[in-house]
Design a protein around this motif. Structure first.
Motif, short mmCIF file in Angstrom:
data_model
loop_
_atom_site.label_atom_id
_atom_site.label_comp_id
_atom_site.label_asym_id
_atom_site.label_seq_id
_atom_site.Cartn_x
_atom_site.Cartn_y
_atom_site.Cartn_z
N LYS A 20 0.84 -1.20 0.00
CA LYS A 20 0.00 0.00 0.00
C LYS A 20 0.88 1.25 0.00
N SER A 45 -7.43 -3.84 -3.15
CA SER A 45 -7.88 -3.42 -1.82
C SER A 45 -7.74 -4.55 -0.79
N GLU A 48 -4.04 -5.02 0.00
CA GLU A 48 -3.51 -3.94 0.83
C GLU A 48 -4.06 -3.92 2.24
N ASN A 49 -5.23 -4.50 2.44
CA ASN A 49 -5.83 -4.55 3.78
C ASN A 49 -5.57 -5.88 4.48
N LYS A 51 -6.54 -8.82 3.69
CA LYS A 51 -7.67 -9.76 3.66
C LYS A 51 -7.36 -10.99 2.82
#
Length: 110
Positions: A20, A45, A48-49, A51
């Motif tokens: 990120k 996303s 970067e998170n 998950k």
């Protein structure tokens, strides 16, 4: 840039945060990075998170898209390998088998 994880799962979180940060340093939005990597914005996303664990190919695509230096590529790739190894080991333990034991053996399929 040196990575020395102290806790299980930490390499995965460090990798997510680093990817990120590299995207932001390159001045790219999640949408723009997704286009450059031929991935969906939602996958970027989730990576970067933290998950979803990115594959080495995913990491390589992201690093090329942000024009990372050879040094950064080497270190982030090493971290990605470590994150994937730790993740594989943990999922093997969760399934009740030793990481070196073939999964088919565990299920009774010789």
């Amino acid at each position: 840039m040196t990575f020395e994880p102290e806790q299980p799962g930490q390499p995965k979180q460090e990798l997510a945060a680093l990817l990120k940060e590299l995207r932001k340093r390159a001045g790219l939005s999640g949408d723009r990075l997704a286009l450059r990597c031929n991935m969906s914005q939602s996958k970027i996303s989730r990576i970067e998170n933290g998950k979803v664990q990115p594959s080495l190919l995913d990491v390589n695509r992201i690093l090329r898209a942000v024009d990372a230096s050879a040094e950064v590529i080497a270190e982030v790739t090493a971290l990605a390998r470590l994150a994937n190894t730790v993740d594989d080991y943990g999922s093997s333990l969760d399934s009740g088998i030793h990481p070196g034991q073939p999964r088919s053996f565990h299920r009774g399929h010789a």
